[in-house]
Design a protein around this motif. Structure first.
Motif, PDB file in Angstrom:
ATOM      1  N   ILE A   1       6.383  -1.043   7.565  1.00 29.56           N
ATOM      2  CA  ILE A   1       6.913  -2.522   7.784  1.00 29.56           C
ATOM      3  C   ILE A   1       8.205  -2.730   8.532  1.00 29.56           C
ATOM      4  O   ILE A   1       8.641  -3.634   9.330  1.00 29.56           O
TER       5      ILE A   1
ATOM      6  N   PHE B   1       1.615  -9.479   6.968  1.00 29.85           N
ATOM      7  CA  PHE B   1       1.596 -10.424   7.923  1.00 29.85           C
ATOM      8  C   PHE B   1       0.348 -10.062   8.791  1.00 29.85           C
ATOM      9  O   PHE B   1      -0.016 -11.152   9.842  1.00 29.85           O
ATOM     10  N   GLY B   2      -0.013  -9.063   8.903  1.00 27.39           N
ATOM     11  CA  GLY B   2      -1.160  -8.788   9.896  1.00 27.39           C
ATOM     12  C   GLY B   2      -0.453  -8.030  11.123  1.00 27.39           C
ATOM     13  O   GLY B   2      -0.486  -8.219  12.308  1.00 27.39           O
TER      14      GLY B   2
ATOM     15  N   GLY C   1      11.373  -7.607   1.298  1.00 28.57           N
ATOM     16  CA  GLY C   1      11.869  -7.089   0.202  1.00 28.57           C
ATOM     17  C   GLY C   1      11.048  -6.043  -0.621  1.00 28.57           C
ATOM     18  O   GLY C   1      10.230  -5.322  -0.081  1.00 28.57           O
TER      19      GLY C   1
ATOM     20  N   SER D   1       9.859 -11.951   1.412  1.00 34.18           N
ATOM     21  CA  SER D   1       8.459 -11.689   1.707  1.00 34.18           C
ATOM     22  C   SER D   1       8.261 -10.432   0.744  1.00 34.18           C
ATOM     23  O   SER D   1       9.098  -9.362   0.813  1.00 34.18           O
TER      24      SER D   1
HETATM   25  P1  NAP Z   1       4.462   0.103   4.417  1.00 31.68           P
HETATM   26  O1  NAP Z   1       3.624   1.410   4.587  1.00 31.68           O
HETATM   27  O2  NAP Z   1       5.677   0.259   5.198  1.00 31.68           O
HETATM   28  O3  NAP Z   1       3.807  -1.173   4.628  1.00 31.68           O
HETATM   29  C1  NAP Z   1       2.442  -1.243   4.828  1.00 31.68           C
HETATM   30  C2  NAP Z   1       1.994  -2.636   5.016  1.00 31.68           C
HETATM   31  O4  NAP Z   1       2.375  -3.417   3.959  1.00 31.68           O
HETATM   32  C3  NAP Z   1       2.734  -3.149   6.247  1.00 31.68           C
HETATM   33  O5  NAP Z   1       2.421  -2.779   7.479  1.00 31.68           O
HETATM   34  C4  NAP Z   1       2.696  -4.662   6.064  1.00 31.68           C
HETATM   35  O6  NAP Z   1       1.559  -5.233   6.104  1.00 31.68           O
HETATM   36  C5  NAP Z   1       2.742  -4.661   4.389  1.00 31.68           C
HETATM   37  N1  NAP Z   1       4.123  -4.924   3.658  1.00 31.68           N
HETATM   38  C6  NAP Z   1       5.104  -3.740   3.363  1.00 31.68           C
HETATM   39  N2  NAP Z   1       6.019  -4.338   2.942  1.00 31.68           N
HETATM   40  C7  NAP Z   1       5.967  -5.968   3.125  1.00 31.68           C
HETATM   41  C8  NAP Z   1       6.960  -6.878   2.684  1.00 31.68           C
HETATM   42  N3  NAP Z   1       7.854  -6.717   2.048  1.00 31.68           N
HETATM   43  N4  NAP Z   1       6.366  -7.973   2.894  1.00 31.68           N
HETATM   44  C9  NAP Z   1       5.125  -8.349   3.556  1.00 31.68           C
HETATM   45  N5  NAP Z   1       4.341  -7.369   3.756  1.00 31.68           N
HETATM   46  C10 NAP Z   1       4.662  -5.909   3.604  1.00 31.68           C
HETATM   47  O7  NAP Z   1       4.971  -0.032   2.993  1.00 31.68           O
HETATM   48  P2  NAP Z   1       4.737   0.490   1.677  1.00 31.68           P
HETATM   49  O8  NAP Z   1       5.576   1.862   1.470  1.00 31.68           O
HETATM   50  O9  NAP Z   1       3.256   0.157   1.090  1.00 31.68           O
HETATM   51  O10 NAP Z   1       5.611  -0.270   0.410  1.00 31.68           O
HETATM   52  C11 NAP Z   1       5.211  -1.727   0.335  1.00 31.68           C
HETATM   53  C12 NAP Z   1       6.338  -2.458  -0.387  1.00 31.68           C
HETATM   54  O11 NAP Z   1       6.690  -1.757  -1.607  1.00 31.68           O
HETATM   55  C13 NAP Z   1       7.428  -2.650   0.516  1.00 31.68           C
HETATM   56  O12 NAP Z   1       7.938  -4.016   0.397  1.00 31.68           O
HETATM   57  C14 NAP Z   1       8.703  -1.724  -0.066  1.00 31.68           C
HETATM   58  O13 NAP Z   1       9.905  -2.481  -0.081  1.00 31.68           O
HETATM   59  C15 NAP Z   1       8.129  -1.607  -1.475  1.00 31.68           C
HETATM   60  N6  NAP Z   1       8.394  -0.231  -2.384  1.00 31.68           N
HETATM   61  C16 NAP Z   1       7.978   1.222  -1.428  1.00 31.68           C
HETATM   62  C17 NAP Z   1       8.143   2.032  -1.841  1.00 31.68           C
HETATM   63  C18 NAP Z   1       7.774   3.485  -1.379  1.00 31.68           C
HETATM   64  O14 NAP Z   1       8.022   4.528  -1.689  1.00 31.68           O
HETATM   65  N7  NAP Z   1       7.006   3.537  -0.031  1.00 31.68           N
HETATM   66  C19 NAP Z   1       9.059   2.356  -3.218  1.00 31.68           C
HETATM   67  C20 NAP Z   1       9.345   1.229  -3.950  1.00 31.68           C
HETATM   68  C21 NAP Z   1       8.919  -0.099  -3.287  1.00 31.68           C
HETATM   69  P3  NAP Z   1       1.082  -5.835   7.551  1.00 31.68           P
HETATM   70  O15 NAP Z   1       1.197  -4.868   8.535  1.00 31.68           O
HETATM   71  O16 NAP Z   1      -0.219  -6.564   7.390  1.00 31.68           O
HETATM   72  O17 NAP Z   1       2.450  -6.896   7.659  1.00 31.68           O
END
Ligand code: NAP
Length: 256
Positions: free
Chosen positions: A93, A64-65, A9, A32
């Protein structure tokens, strides 16, 4: 038959899906969250779903790693369906999840908001990623940067421009340089609110990700209304899988 479902999520879509599934009560649901500020911490998640009985929901927080860690989690928890309802720009992710679901031979689908589309006669400069967006901004522009604070770095190179970085989470603008100012705020609730901000700050260009969220579209409508440049960063390529674009369709499918 009830399934054991893991929902990835951090979005309003994931929240809607959790609520729908709990209301039906057919499946065991785990949500998650990455746990970063602004992506929907457990407290803010529970607060936003006050009226739903969350006693049957398990929420886990943090990475999760990588794909190995996620595969191990899926096996230990005997998950039989993985639903990726993360933000369209959270590509890492999504790729990890696809890989882990394939490895564990379980179902994998994605719930995703449709992207915004350009309008005839309105500015829409498509950038392929953040670095490209930084080069697309017109010389000397005053920019509303609505990409999230963690995506602001590539714009530092544009010292000819001024950036108003708007982000839900706090940011230290000193980290970015003297040509950045910062506004910690949610997107405006109306077009009028966004027009007021753009005019007050004398913004000439909007840079945004194509999140597709209804609420965040007001800034684009406002920029269009004022005839400003709009730099739209394309969505990253995500794994090939079945995609649901709306909540009712995925809930119907899950009943079947
Ligand atoms: P990302 O670059 O795709 O993921 C980086 C790491 O964060 C993943 O490898 C994973 O770690 C961990 N991760 C991401 N989403 C997770 C989840 N839902 N549950 C458990 N672990 C998660 O993600 P991001 O862009 O940093 O975004 C992080 C979260 O913010 C996401 O859940 C996304 O829906 C939310 N979000 C993102 C944005 C955006 O612009 N990117 C905007 C609004 C909300 P591991 O490899 O250790 O498993």
């Amino acid at each position: 038959m009830g399934r054991r479902i893991l929902i990835l999520g951090g979005t309003s879509e994931a929240r809607g899906l959790v609520k729908g599934l709990l209301d039906e009560g057919l499946h065991d649901v785990t949500l998650s969250l990455a746990g970063a500020l602004g992506d929907g911490t457990e407290a803010s998640f529970r607060d936003r779903l006050k009226k739903t009985d969350l006693s049957r929901l398990y929420i886990r927080i943090g990475g999760f790693g990588g794909p190995d860690g996620l595969s191990a989690y899926l096996q230990t928890e005997a998950i039989d369906l993985l639903i990726d309802a993360t933000h369209p720009y959270a590509a890492q992710i999504s790729h990890n999840a696809h890989q882990a679901a394939n490895r564990c031979q379980i179902g994998f689908v994605r719930l995703e908001r449709p992207a915004w589309e350009p309008l005839a006669g309105k500015s829409w400069i498509e950038a392929k990623d953040l670095n490209d967006a930084a080069t697309c901004i017109p010389q000397g522009a005053r920019v509303l940067l609505a990409v999230g604070r963690q995506s602001a770095k590539p714009f530092q190179a544009r010292t000819d421009c001024h950036f108003l970085l708007r982000s839900i989470a706090p940011a230290n603008v000193v980290d970015f340089g003297g040509n950045f100012s910062f506004c910690q705020a949610m997107p405006g609730k109306t077009i009028e609110e966004e027009i007021q901000l753009l005019q007050e700050k004398e913004i000439s260009c909007l840079v945004t990700k194509n999140s597709g969220a209804k609420r965040s579209y007001h800034k684009i409508a406002a920029a269009h209304a004022l005839g400003l440049d709009v730099v739209m960063i394309k969505r990253p390529i995500l794994p090939d899988c079945r995609i649901f674009n709306n909540l009712d369709t995925i809930l119907d499918w899950l009943k079947g």
